[in-house]
Design an enzyme around this catalytic site. Structure first.
Site, PDB file in Angstrom:
ATOM      1  N   ASP A  36      -9.070   0.236   5.347  1.00 11.00           N
ATOM      2  CA  ASP A  36      -8.958   1.563   5.970  1.00 11.00           C
ATOM      3  C   ASP A  36      -8.503   2.647   4.996  1.00 11.00           C
ATOM      4  O   ASP A  36      -8.780   3.831   5.208  1.00 11.00           O
ATOM      5  CB  ASP A  36      -7.954   1.504   7.129  1.00 11.00           C
ATOM      6  CG  ASP A  36      -6.561   1.072   6.667  1.00 11.00           C
ATOM      7  OD1 ASP A  36      -6.464   0.097   5.887  1.00 11.00           O
ATOM      8  OD2 ASP A  36      -5.569   1.718   7.061  1.00 11.00           O
ATOM      9  N   THR A  76       0.867  -1.192   0.000  1.00 11.94           N
ATOM     10  CA  THR A  76       0.000   0.000   0.000  1.00 11.94           C
ATOM     11  C   THR A  76       0.899   1.237   0.000  1.00 11.94           C
ATOM     12  O   THR A  76       1.979   1.216   0.596  1.00 11.94           O
ATOM     13  CB  THR A  76      -0.882  -0.023   1.265  1.00 11.94           C
ATOM     14  OG1 THR A  76      -1.819  -1.084   1.138  1.00 11.94           O
ATOM     15  CG2 THR A  76      -1.629   1.293   1.482  1.00 11.94           C
ATOM     16  N   GLY A  79      -1.296  -1.370   6.890  1.00 14.63           N
ATOM     17  CA  GLY A  79      -1.319  -2.519   7.792  1.00 14.63           C
ATOM     18  C   GLY A  79      -2.662  -3.209   7.720  1.00 14.63           C
ATOM     19  O   GLY A  79      -3.402  -3.035   6.742  1.00 14.63           O
TER      20      GLY A  79
HETATM   21  N1  ASP Z   1      -4.352  -1.157   4.916  1.00 14.05           N
HETATM   22  C1  ASP Z   1      -4.532  -1.839   3.663  1.00 14.05           C
HETATM   23  C2  ASP Z   1      -5.887  -2.488   3.646  1.00 14.05           C
HETATM   24  O1  ASP Z   1      -6.249  -3.135   4.580  1.00 14.05           O
HETATM   25  C3  ASP Z   1      -3.515  -2.885   3.383  1.00 14.05           C
HETATM   26  C4  ASP Z   1      -2.071  -2.511   3.645  1.00 14.05           C
HETATM   27  O2  ASP Z   1      -1.781  -1.421   4.119  1.00 14.05           O
HETATM   28  O3  ASP Z   1      -1.203  -3.349   3.367  1.00 14.05           O
HETATM   29  O4  ASP Z   1      -6.579  -2.385   2.681  1.00 14.05           O
END
Ligand code: ASP
Length: 293
Positions: free
Chosen positions: A195, A164, A215
């Site tokens: 999120d 991300t 995350g």
């Molecule tokens: N936060 C992102 C999500 O859950 C994924 C990530 O940051 O790796 O969509």
């Protein structure tokens, strides 16, 4: 003589938090190149006197175009149905204007889609085919869904699903902005929204602080993580302490990740509780500093 307080512009980027996958060492240089390029792109916008929102968007667009290492735009992780669904959001601190798009399947730049919502729509968050249609009407390049699906992701050559991307920026007039873009979580159900496109969860900017998170999205939503950090700053916590306490709260929900946060005074925090987080910083007149993990 301008009465505006001139501050030294800063931009921070992240390229996702997650496990320290075995292939990380082999691709560290490429990740650092991609982050450095994004920082220079955003930094150039700030150097030209551009505002924080333009700079954060420019940095994120640069990372969305990177197809091999980052989970945003082309090369995003795949949903359980084998497709790609992308989401993004951005927010301007000065007036808390915000825009977001979720469940995009054809828009080449999700963060440009989020900007189109901010500029052209009375709403904050649009999702699905109607969101792609608004992006199309705003002149954002449309591609068939197959364009976003790379062989690396199909064959899971990228073992951890991280990548991300996000950026937070402080412009010379003291304005802050935050932007986040993602393909979501590997193997997510079609229709799942994390999120990243949610203002207050994955992205936040106000007059004091700008935040972009990465995350386990469900926990960042339940912690209202990006806004929680801002609330802690309002309550008097220093930026680094507020950032650490926010990740502790996310951890109390059983999840890990990281974030980048920037204060209106130029304070910087880039903590992570995951094994690794790609991240970097650009300051006017200084060399960029990047870390793949
Ligand atoms: N936060 C992102 C999500 O859950 C994924 C990530 O940051 O790796 O969509």
């Amino acid at each position: 003589v301008s009465t505006l307080r001139r501050v030294q512009p800063v931009i921070l980027v992240h390229g996702g938090a997650g496990a320290r996958a075995p292939e990380l060492a082999a691709r560290a240089a490429a990740i650092e190149r991609a982050l450095g390029e994004a920082l220079r792109r955003g930094g150039a916008a700030l150097d030209r006197g551009g505002d924080a929102l333009d700079a954060a968007q420019a940095a994120v667009m640069c990372m969305e175009d990177e197809a091999d290492f980052l989970n945003a735009g082309r090369g995003s992780v795949l949903c359980s149905d084998g497709g790609v669904e992308m989401s993004a959001s951005l927010m301007r601190g000065r007036d808390r204007a915000a825009g977001a798009m979720a469940l995009l399947r054809t828009s080449r730049s999700p963060i440009a889609g989020a900007r189109a919502v901010l500029e052209r729509s009375p709403h904050v968050l649009l999702a699905g085919p109607a969101a792609d249609a608004l992006a199309d009407a705003a002149g954002i390049e449309q591609r068939p869904p197959a364009y976003f699906i790379t062989e690396r992701q199909q064959r899971r050559l990228v073992q951890d699903g991280r990548g991300t991307v996000g950026a937070v920026a402080l412009d010379g007039a003291g304005g802050l902005a935050a932007a986040t873009s993602t393909g979501g979580a590997r193997g997510q159900a079609a229709g799942r929204i994390g999120d990243s496109p949610l203002i207050g969860a994955g992205t936040w900017a106000d007059g004091r602080v700008a935040v972009s998170c990465t995350g386990d999205g469900e926990a960042f939503i339940r912690a209202a993580a990006a806004h929680q950090l801002a609330g802690r700053v309002v309550a008097g916590e220093a930026l680094a302490a507020a950032a650490a306490a926010t990740l502790d709260d996310v951890a109390s929900l059983g999840a890990r990740g990281g974030l980048i946060a920037l204060g209106a005074d130029g304070a910087v925090a880039m903590p992570f509780s995951a094994e690794a987080m790609a991240r970097g910083v650009w300051r006017a007149g200084a060399e960029v500093e990047v870390h793949a993990a």
